[in-house]
Design an enzyme around this catalytic site. Sequence first.
Site, PDB file in Angstrom:
ATOM      1  N   ARG A 119     -17.148 -12.371 -45.473  1.00  0.00           N
ATOM      2  CA  ARG A 119     -16.828 -11.548 -44.288  1.00  0.00           C
ATOM      3  C   ARG A 119     -16.353 -12.490 -43.185  1.00  0.00           C
ATOM      4  O   ARG A 119     -17.075 -13.404 -42.801  1.00  0.00           O
ATOM      5  CB  ARG A 119     -18.058 -10.763 -43.830  1.00  0.00           C
ATOM      6  N   HIS A 146     -11.129  -3.550 -45.116  1.00  0.00           N
ATOM      7  CA  HIS A 146     -12.515  -3.465 -45.609  1.00  0.00           C
ATOM      8  C   HIS A 146     -12.485  -2.759 -46.975  1.00  0.00           C
ATOM      9  O   HIS A 146     -12.995  -1.640 -47.125  1.00  0.00           O
ATOM     10  CB  HIS A 146     -13.366  -2.698 -44.598  1.00  0.00           C
ATOM     11  N   GLN A 149     -15.704  -1.205 -48.742  1.00  0.00           N
ATOM     12  CA  GLN A 149     -16.158   0.049 -48.141  1.00  0.00           C
ATOM     13  C   GLN A 149     -15.364   1.228 -48.702  1.00  0.00           C
ATOM     14  O   GLN A 149     -15.916   2.272 -49.052  1.00  0.00           O
ATOM     15  CB  GLN A 149     -15.969  -0.021 -46.607  1.00  0.00           C
ATOM     16  N   ASP A 241     -15.044   5.892 -37.360  1.00  0.00           N
ATOM     17  CA  ASP A 241     -15.688   4.575 -37.311  1.00  0.00           C
ATOM     18  C   ASP A 241     -15.834   4.239 -35.821  1.00  0.00           C
ATOM     19  O   ASP A 241     -15.260   4.918 -34.957  1.00  0.00           O
ATOM     20  CB  ASP A 241     -14.816   3.545 -38.064  1.00  0.00           C
ATOM     21  N   CYS A 282     -18.405   4.896 -42.142  1.00  0.00           N
ATOM     22  CA  CYS A 282     -18.800   3.701 -42.902  1.00  0.00           C
ATOM     23  C   CYS A 282     -20.133   3.139 -42.437  1.00  0.00           C
ATOM     24  O   CYS A 282     -20.804   2.441 -43.186  1.00  0.00           O
ATOM     25  CB  CYS A 282     -17.711   2.637 -42.788  1.00  0.00           C
ATOM     26  N   ARG A 310     -22.581   2.083 -51.623  1.00  0.00           N
ATOM     27  CA  ARG A 310     -22.183   0.682 -51.456  1.00  0.00           C
ATOM     28  C   ARG A 310     -22.872  -0.189 -52.514  1.00  0.00           C
ATOM     29  O   ARG A 310     -22.295  -1.161 -53.002  1.00  0.00           O
ATOM     30  CB  ARG A 310     -22.530   0.163 -50.047  1.00  0.00           C
TER      31      ARG A 310
HETATM   32  N1  NVA Z   1     -14.675  -1.414 -37.958  1.00  0.00           N
HETATM   33  C1  NVA Z   1     -16.016  -1.915 -38.008  1.00  0.00           C
HETATM   34  C2  NVA Z   1     -16.580  -1.728 -39.369  1.00  0.00           C
HETATM   35  C3  NVA Z   1     -17.997  -2.168 -39.548  1.00  0.00           C
HETATM   36  C4  NVA Z   1     -18.482  -1.963 -40.945  1.00  0.00           C
HETATM   37  C5  NVA Z   1     -16.021  -3.385 -37.629  1.00  0.00           C
HETATM   38  O1  NVA Z   1     -15.133  -4.122 -38.073  1.00  0.00           O
HETATM   39  O2  NVA Z   1     -16.905  -3.789 -36.875  1.00  0.00           O
HETATM   40  N1   CP Z   2     -20.180  -0.421 -43.548  1.00  0.00           N
HETATM   41  C1   CP Z   2     -20.472  -1.729 -43.501  1.00  0.00           C
HETATM   42  O1   CP Z   2     -19.705  -2.585 -43.978  1.00  0.00           O
HETATM   43  O2   CP Z   2     -21.647  -2.005 -42.897  1.00  0.00           O
HETATM   44  P1   CP Z   2     -22.215  -3.437 -42.565  1.00  0.00           P
HETATM   45  O3   CP Z   2     -21.420  -3.993 -41.409  1.00  0.00           O
HETATM   46  O4   CP Z   2     -23.647  -3.191 -42.179  1.00  0.00           O
HETATM   47  O5   CP Z   2     -22.094  -4.311 -43.773  1.00  0.00           O
END
Ligand code: NVA
Ligand code: CP
Length: 323
Positions: A119, A146, A149, A241, A282, A310
């Site tokens: 990540r 992502h 997801q 989201d 998500c 997930r």
């Molecule tokens: N769009 C959000 C998704 C978190 C799972 C982010 O990037 O923070």
């Molecule tokens: N939806 C998702 O990716 O959640 P986290 O940021 O908790 O991993």
Amino acid sequence: MSSSHPYLQGVWGGGGLYKKKDLLTLQDYSADEIWEILKITREIRDKPEDFREVLSGKSVLLLFQKPSTRTKISFEVAISQLGGFPIPLGWNESQLGRGETIPDTARVFSRYVECVVARVYSHRDLEEMARHADIPIVNALSNLYHPCQIIADLFTIWEHFSCLENLKLAYVGDGNNVCNSLLIGCSKMGIDMSVACPDKFRPVEHVVELALKNAGESGSKIEILDDPYEAVEGADIIYTDVFVSMGYEEERKERLKVFLPKYRVTMNLLERASENVVFMHCLPAHRGEEVTDEVIDSEKSIVWVQAENRLHTSKAILTYILR
Ligand code: NVA
Ligand code: CP
């Protein structure tokens, strides 16, 4: 699972059959490949005991530059339940935080582990990592995409509606990484998608072009609108989201001014969609911002099953990629 299982044939000990398969974006996967992952997911969910040795003797590095609950925990549990060894490592705990380059790091970890789930803030960092690694790199979220997801989302939709055809997903809110990956995933799988977002926070133009091209091949319809009420008309799924993704915290004030109250998913908005509409997110949710408590806690909400999926899809992704 014995090595005679069809998912594992030619994987290990097959003499040169192994080919590195990254998952940086679903754009690199065909609809057939995505279907295969969805089918593996169902099999793993229903018969987890058959998959206990998929990663036997294998180690997977979980390299995280940003916080995570679902992705990190689900992959860590998935790797353990598949018989492998997960190695969680924060970016700044490693020498990356002190300036060791991504190529050098990739050359080194390729000699220790079989796969990296990463990540990152910048998608370019992930691409650079994948270029220099000899092992598969899985995108656990970047600023752009992502994909893990969205595989769970597609599985959730498939399970709920028993198909992926003749469905419409309305995404309301920020044209962010999740929206980008939904555009790619839906357009590949033949799901219609309407995005309602402010002009300033549209999904990346290049991604929209890719989605339109995919939609031309799959026969689905993609549209980017401004009005949430127009977008949700006839929608089977309403998805949202957060308005402030990780890495954009400094824009919080400006963003909330643009998004609220117009792009908040409310019961009123749900009532304008199809009668059997479901609500997806998500997570994590910022309750009261992009969605009301009433919606996320309603019978229409399938966010908890979506979150559970997930785990099953994390297992399926690793099973598919490490063959
Ligand atoms: N769009 C959000 C998704 C978190 C799972 C982010 O990037 O923070
Ligand atoms: N939806 C998702 O990716 O959640 P986290 O940021 O908790 O991993």
